[in-house]
Design a protein around this motif. Sequence first.
Motif, PDB file in Angstrom:
ATOM      1  N   ARG A   1     -43.260 -35.536 102.670  1.00  0.00           N
ATOM      2  CA  ARG A   1     -44.203 -35.389 103.701  1.00  0.00           C
ATOM      3  C   ARG A   1     -43.909 -36.550 104.686  1.00  0.00           C
TER       4      ARG A   1
ATOM      5  N   ALA B   1     -44.443 -37.869 108.337  1.00  0.00           N
ATOM      6  CA  ALA B   1     -45.182 -37.697 109.629  1.00  0.00           C
ATOM      7  C   ALA B   1     -44.567 -38.436 110.521  1.00  0.00           C
TER       8      ALA B   1
ATOM      9  N   ALA C   1     -45.396 -33.250 110.498  1.00  0.00           N
ATOM     10  CA  ALA C   1     -46.586 -33.256 111.174  1.00  0.00           C
ATOM     11  C   ALA C   1     -46.328 -34.613 112.246  1.00  0.00           C
TER      12      ALA C   1
ATOM     13  N   ARG D   1     -55.667 -39.479 112.642  1.00  0.00           N
ATOM     14  CA  ARG D   1     -55.685 -38.145 112.892  1.00  0.00           C
ATOM     15  C   ARG D   1     -54.614 -37.760 111.678  1.00  0.00           C
ATOM     16  N   LEU D   2     -53.530 -38.425 111.452  1.00  0.00           N
ATOM     17  CA  LEU D   2     -52.558 -38.016 110.498  1.00  0.00           C
ATOM     18  C   LEU D   2     -53.340 -38.018 109.082  1.00  0.00           C
TER      19      LEU D   2
ATOM     20  N   GLU E   1     -56.063 -37.816 108.103  1.00  0.00           N
ATOM     21  CA  GLU E   1     -57.340 -36.803 108.196  1.00  0.00           C
ATOM     22  C   GLU E   1     -56.652 -35.426 107.710  1.00  0.00           C
ATOM     23  N   GLY E   2     -55.373 -35.473 108.097  1.00  0.00           N
ATOM     24  CA  GLY E   2     -54.686 -34.010 107.628  1.00  0.00           C
ATOM     25  C   GLY E   2     -54.482 -33.691 106.303  1.00  0.00           C
ATOM     26  N   ASP E   3     -54.339 -32.506 105.867  1.00  0.00           N
ATOM     27  CA  ASP E   3     -54.270 -32.131 104.703  1.00  0.00           C
ATOM     28  C   ASP E   3     -53.056 -31.003 104.454  1.00  0.00           C
TER      29      ASP E   3
ATOM     30  N   GLN F   1     -52.127 -35.152 102.926  1.00  0.00           N
ATOM     31  CA  GLN F   1     -51.928 -36.302 103.708  1.00  0.00           C
ATOM     32  C   GLN F   1     -50.368 -36.979 103.818  1.00  0.00           C
TER      33      GLN F   1
END
Length: 358
Positions: free
Chosen positions: A192, A194, A225, A242-243, A245-247, A249
């Motif tokens: 993951r 970002a 993301a 913002r990143l 707080e994404g799901d 993480q």
Amino acid sequence: MSEAPGRRQAVRISDVARAAGVSKTLVSYALNDRPGVKESTRAHIVETAQAMGWTPSMRARALSASRAYAIGLVFQTSPEALASDQYFTSLMAGLQSVLSTSQYSLVTEVVDSAEAEAVAYRRLALDGRVDGMVIADLRADDPRFGLVREAGLAYVSLGRPPEQAGMPVLVYDETQAIADVVAHLAERGHTRIAHVAGPQVNDAAKVRREQYQKHLRRHGLPDSAWVASDYTAGGGREATTRLLEGDPQPTAIVYANDLMAIAGMSVIHSRGLRVPEDISIVGWDDITVSQYLHPALSTVTQHPFDDGRLAAQLLLEAIDGKEFADPVWTPNPRFVPRASTGRVGTGQAGAGPASAGA
């Protein structure tokens, strides 16, 4: 107002330059039979001038040798963002290192919109304040190349312009650096990853984001993301928030510059998370402070000071009438792994002892 009967408006060198699609300096050199102009270009300029009814005059010949002995650099940004961006301050230092040993000075302006930028270009040209322009931070459908052609100014472009016009162009290839960043993170188990990108009206920022996505797919990883930001510390802080707080993480975040990466690290620490134990961080630019952070920042090193030096040298040659048929390649950016990147779930730093301060 119409012209008086029997009078014909004089054709100026700037008119010929605009019609021929070259700089005023090149027109002056061609029409005054000075060296440094390709014969095919000289013939094109002379033919254009004759078709327009241009005739030489003693005054025009005298003015053809006059110069402002200055080059221009217009930034479309805020003064605050410019002050905190080491890339552009280093670029200006490189330009100045060459100009300070010549008769030339650097004229800079900071504007907040494309409209104000166009006004600044025209003012610098019409007032005769500069002999050439440095064009950096290229954008999609960049209007500045039309402005310099309209003004008949020489220029140097940091990046490929829409069309080659005999002016110097500096280029480099980011592909390998981006591939190395993604491979470094993928080998350490990150799935993951970002991306805090630069403004997507900026050509380089858009291409860089696309390159990251392409190399993620090559490693069998999903597209990242991502959030577009503005290269400022505040933008980096907001994008990181913002990143996080994404799901789900992210386990790693790559940033478009070091300033945003450093701001992102502060957000991560404020949430009780650790770098690189919980999230790995990669910047871009390799500003001076990056290697002295704790942990030292993995980043991509560039050469803005050297680019500025070379840009100034080539622009002075262009002002003197030299034509450039091919782009000038500068050293490619290079990934520098340090302690801010580690293996997923172990916190093991991704750099050896020698690279921690590289």
